[in-house]
Design a protein around this motif. Sequence first.
Motif, mmCIF file in Angstrom:
data_model
loop_
_atom_site.group_PDB
_atom_site.id
_atom_site.type_symbol
_atom_site.label_atom_id
_atom_site.label_comp_id
_atom_site.label_asym_id
_atom_site.label_seq_id
_atom_site.Cartn_x
_atom_site.Cartn_y
_atom_site.Cartn_z
ATOM 1 N N GLY A 1 37.846 -37.713 61.771
ATOM 2 C CA GLY A 1 38.992 -36.912 61.341
ATOM 3 C C GLY A 1 38.640 -35.438 61.232
ATOM 4 N N ALA A 2 37.431 -35.149 60.729
ATOM 5 C CA ALA A 2 36.994 -33.760 60.631
ATOM 6 C C ALA A 2 36.858 -33.120 62.010
ATOM 7 N N ALA B 1 38.554 -34.005 64.675
ATOM 8 C CA ALA B 1 39.913 -33.825 65.195
ATOM 9 C C ALA B 1 40.562 -32.578 64.613
ATOM 10 N N THR B 2 40.291 -32.298 63.331
ATOM 11 C CA THR B 2 40.838 -31.101 62.699
ATOM 12 C C THR B 2 40.179 -29.836 63.254
ATOM 13 N N ALA B 3 38.879 -29.911 63.545
ATOM 14 C CA ALA B 3 38.153 -28.745 64.041
ATOM 15 C C ALA B 3 38.480 -28.443 65.495
ATOM 16 N N PRO C 1 41.572 -29.332 67.522
ATOM 17 C CA PRO C 1 42.888 -29.926 67.785
ATOM 18 C C PRO C 1 43.336 -29.780 69.236
ATOM 19 N N LYS D 1 43.168 -34.069 72.481
ATOM 20 C CA LYS D 1 43.949 -35.157 71.893
ATOM 21 C C LYS D 1 43.110 -36.430 71.795
ATOM 22 N N ASP D 2 43.548 -37.337 70.955
ATOM 23 C CA ASP D 2 42.849 -38.614 70.810
ATOM 24 C C ASP D 2 43.070 -39.473 72.045
ATOM 25 N N ARG E 1 34.648 -33.425 71.690
ATOM 26 C CA ARG E 1 34.997 -32.396 70.701
ATOM 27 C C ARG E 1 33.767 -31.638 70.222
#
Length: 254
Positions: A140-141, A143-145, A147, A150-151, A162
Amino acid sequence: MKDLRSLLIDCRIELRKLSRDFQKTELCERLDLAIQSAINASTAASSEAVNDALPPEKAQTVSQVALAWQTASRDLKFSDPAIHARLSEKVMRLLGAKSLVDPATEIIQLEQVSATMQARITALEKENKALGVERDALLGALATAAPQLKDGGDRLAVALARVSWLKAEANKATEMASSPERAAKRAPEPQDTVPTPQLLEAAAAGAAAFTKEQREWCVGEAMVLTGFSFTPVELIEKGDAAMAKIIVEARRGG
């Protein structure tokens, strides 16, 4: 009682010496029953002594098992002497081993082992759950860093893409901070046409998509790398992820 049993056994031995078919006579059967009765009486006395030292429910179990085996063994002696003889030899070997465990005690020991294993399984499940929570927090961290990506289907591949993306951005920021004049004079890279290695990694993981120009470049690159095994239409139908994987794997192999 032991003296009587020994006397009866000696009598049976001597009578068998005198009569070849003595084991078939009624007297032999009566002697066998008398010997067995003497053995049972001696065993019962021993069982009572053992039962006095055991809890009531356990003593009853041991007594019932012993009597059941005595009855079955006595019947087997007359119905099938050969099997009875083999069983007797087995019993004597077990008694000589001096490592017999009472069935009730063995069950208790197995229950204790089972409880220990179950506790260990529960502890491992808790550890696995904690690791899952930590993994989800880390993903999650990331994904926030980042953006921009995409997943995709492969969570690990997306996470690595990422990390690579963030590393490249950090290197760019460091370069610009260390030499702003050089960075300003440097000719712009054709990012609109040639995807960066980070973008290729992200696309291969399913976390990013190409622009029209980047897709056209990847089609030509993938055709060359595959020896023109696919047509442009076939490569486009495979999708951005498939083309990116072809290019990434070829670069890694080289």
